[in-house]
Enzyme design. Sequence first.
Site, PDB file in Angstrom:
ATOM      1  N   SER A 139       0.835  -1.196   0.000  1.00 31.29           N
ATOM      2  CA  SER A 139       0.000   0.000   0.000  1.00 31.29           C
ATOM      3  C   SER A 139       0.872   1.248   0.000  1.00 31.29           C
ATOM      4  O   SER A 139       2.038   1.211   0.416  1.00 31.29           O
ATOM      5  CB  SER A 139      -0.837  -0.031   1.292  1.00 31.29           C
ATOM      6  N   TYR A 152      -0.400   0.044  10.818  1.00 29.26           N
ATOM      7  CA  TYR A 152      -0.674  -0.480   9.468  1.00 29.26           C
ATOM      8  C   TYR A 152       0.466  -0.039   8.538  1.00 29.26           C
ATOM      9  O   TYR A 152       0.992  -0.835   7.754  1.00 29.26           O
ATOM     10  CB  TYR A 152      -2.034   0.026   8.965  1.00 29.26           C
TER      11      TYR A 152
HETATM   12  N1  LIG Z   1      -8.471  -1.851  -0.363  1.00 31.36           N
HETATM   13  C1  LIG Z   1      -7.496  -0.943  -0.279  1.00 31.36           C
HETATM   14  O1  LIG Z   1      -7.737   0.271  -0.269  1.00 31.36           O
HETATM   15  C2  LIG Z   1      -6.053  -1.403  -0.218  1.00 31.36           C
HETATM   16  C3  LIG Z   1      -5.062  -0.468  -0.526  1.00 31.36           C
HETATM   17  C4  LIG Z   1      -3.741  -0.859  -0.488  1.00 31.36           C
HETATM   18  C5  LIG Z   1      -3.412  -2.153  -0.155  1.00 31.36           C
HETATM   19  N2  LIG Z   1      -4.375  -3.043   0.163  1.00 31.36           N
HETATM   20  C6  LIG Z   1      -3.961  -4.398   0.521  1.00 31.36           C
HETATM   21  O2  LIG Z   1      -4.571  -5.308  -0.375  1.00 31.36           O
HETATM   22  C7  LIG Z   1      -4.678  -6.578   0.250  1.00 31.36           C
HETATM   23  C8  LIG Z   1      -6.102  -7.095   0.071  1.00 31.36           C
HETATM   24  O3  LIG Z   1      -6.971  -6.224   0.752  1.00 31.36           O
HETATM   25  P1  LIG Z   1      -8.468  -5.960   0.304  1.00 31.36           P
HETATM   26  O4  LIG Z   1      -8.625  -4.502   0.162  1.00 31.36           O
HETATM   27  O5  LIG Z   1      -8.851  -6.846  -0.806  1.00 31.36           O
HETATM   28  O6  LIG Z   1      -9.207  -6.366   1.685  1.00 31.36           O
HETATM   29  P2  LIG Z   1     -10.286  -7.484   2.039  1.00 31.36           P
HETATM   30  O7  LIG Z   1     -11.414  -7.451   1.075  1.00 31.36           O
HETATM   31  O8  LIG Z   1     -10.569  -7.269   3.480  1.00 31.36           O
HETATM   32  O9  LIG Z   1      -9.506  -8.871   1.824  1.00 31.36           O
HETATM   33  C9  LIG Z   1      -8.564  -9.342   2.736  1.00 31.36           C
HETATM   34  C10 LIG Z   1      -8.366 -10.810   2.480  1.00 31.36           C
HETATM   35  O10 LIG Z   1      -7.340 -11.283   3.377  1.00 31.36           O
HETATM   36  C11 LIG Z   1      -7.843 -12.414   4.068  1.00 31.36           C
HETATM   37  N3  LIG Z   1      -7.222 -12.592   5.372  1.00 31.36           N
HETATM   38  C12 LIG Z   1      -7.299 -11.807   6.465  1.00 31.36           C
HETATM   39  N4  LIG Z   1      -6.605 -12.347   7.469  1.00 31.36           N
HETATM   40  C13 LIG Z   1      -6.081 -13.514   6.998  1.00 31.36           C
HETATM   41  C14 LIG Z   1      -5.285 -14.529   7.556  1.00 31.36           C
HETATM   42  N5  LIG Z   1      -4.872 -14.483   8.842  1.00 31.36           N
HETATM   43  N6  LIG Z   1      -4.930 -15.586   6.789  1.00 31.36           N
HETATM   44  C15 LIG Z   1      -5.350 -15.660   5.509  1.00 31.36           C
HETATM   45  N7  LIG Z   1      -6.125 -14.736   4.918  1.00 31.36           N
HETATM   46  C16 LIG Z   1      -6.477 -13.671   5.660  1.00 31.36           C
HETATM   47  C17 LIG Z   1      -9.345 -12.160   4.189  1.00 31.36           C
HETATM   48  O11 LIG Z   1      -9.988 -13.380   4.499  1.00 31.36           O
HETATM   49  P3  LIG Z   1     -11.314 -13.433   5.424  1.00 31.36           P
HETATM   50  O12 LIG Z   1     -12.433 -13.115   4.495  1.00 31.36           O
HETATM   51  O13 LIG Z   1     -11.328 -14.818   5.959  1.00 31.36           O
HETATM   52  O14 LIG Z   1     -11.144 -12.411   6.516  1.00 31.36           O
HETATM   53  C18 LIG Z   1      -9.634 -11.633   2.784  1.00 31.36           C
HETATM   54  O15 LIG Z   1      -9.726 -12.692   1.877  1.00 31.36           O
HETATM   55  C19 LIG Z   1      -4.274  -6.380   1.715  1.00 31.36           C
HETATM   56  O16 LIG Z   1      -2.948  -6.816   1.883  1.00 31.36           O
HETATM   57  C20 LIG Z   1      -4.381  -4.871   1.893  1.00 31.36           C
HETATM   58  O17 LIG Z   1      -3.535  -4.401   2.905  1.00 31.36           O
HETATM   59  C21 LIG Z   1      -5.711  -2.705   0.121  1.00 31.36           C
END
Ligand SMILES: NC(=O)c1ccc[n+]([C@@H]2O[C@H](COP(=O)([O-])OP(=O)(O)OC[C@H]3O[C@@H](n4cnc5c(N)ncnc54)[C@H](OP(=O)(O)O)[C@@H]3O)[C@@H](O)[C@H]2O)c1
Length: 297
Positions: A139, A152
Amino acid sequence: MRRSVLVTGATSGVGLGVALRLAGAGFDVFATARDEPKAEKLRAVAAECAVGLRTVLLDVADADSCRRACAEVAEATGGGPWALVNNAGVPLVGAVEDLEDAAVRQLLEVNVVGAARMARLVLPGMRERGEGRIVNVSSLAGRIAAPGMGWYCAGKAALGALNDALRMEAGPGGVRVAIVEAGAYASAIQGRAADGLAALAGRPTLFGDMYRVAEAALRESGTRLPSAEPVVSAVCRALIARRPRHRYVVGRQAKAGLLADVLVPVRVKDHFKRAAMGAPGAHPAVEYAARRWCTPW
Ligand SMILES: NC(=O)c1ccc[n+]([C@@H]2O[C@H](COP(=O)([O-])OP(=O)(O)OC[C@H]3O[C@@H](n4cnc5c(N)ncnc54)[C@H](OP(=O)(O)O)[C@@H]3O)[C@@H](O)[C@H]2O)c1
């Protein structure tokens, strides 16, 4: 032979998008979920999209679960996946002085240690094959810190440092390592962050107003933030390109943020970030502009 990819955290958001897109593009996708009901839902979504993928149970914060998942994929692929997408991640919002060790440890275990552990487990197979790819989903927060986001940001900064070390260590063995650094996109992560903030409510803190502003903004950000498609595309490009880039910065917000970080003096940046986050100490005159253009949600 089809190239195999292990995508962590594939039950929602970026991970789900990447798993479906890669499966549709002909990759042999191993998409991970934390429990069987979530895995079943994931298979149903894939079936609705008319793509085939396999699910694997994985909690990246649990070392045994990581070993079991990697062994299962190694058996199915005859040595391990061609690529790993370290996507699983959790949010944590709160001032440094308000967050307890247990919450911090869980964040670091998932966002940092889990990702490094998964890389360690798949690397021997990639080296043996003489090729492989690891994509770490990070991020803008890993490059630019903000009040209320310290841990974070620290986790993503640590992931960035590990990514760079791994790129140099694994490159000579034919393993390409890339990082995707995204601005804010709509996914389940905002709701999860808001739930975490709600759990902080009621405790004595200097940052109560900041938490109220942030929680309200996070709860309605799903309707305001853009879709995570550009992040999905960047991850897929890092896997499909013959010569992937080392770093994919995704979104105008992220690119402008990095430029401003270099050009703007620290004192001005601090003021803007305080205002954007609703942290105490911001001048009201900059509050509107900062909330309009600089808030991460
Ligand atoms: N959305 C944004 O604005 C943004 C921006 C920059 C970076 N990111 C990064 O992108 C990545 C994906 O995020 P997202 O936005 O798609 O969020 P999200 O929809 O909340 O997805 C997170 C995923 O990670 C899984 N997860 C959480 N804890 C876990 C664990 N202990 N072991 C295995 N899986 C786990 C969740 O599974 P469950 O459903 O079981 O909880 C879900 O599948 C993250 O690394 C986040 O930091 C996101």
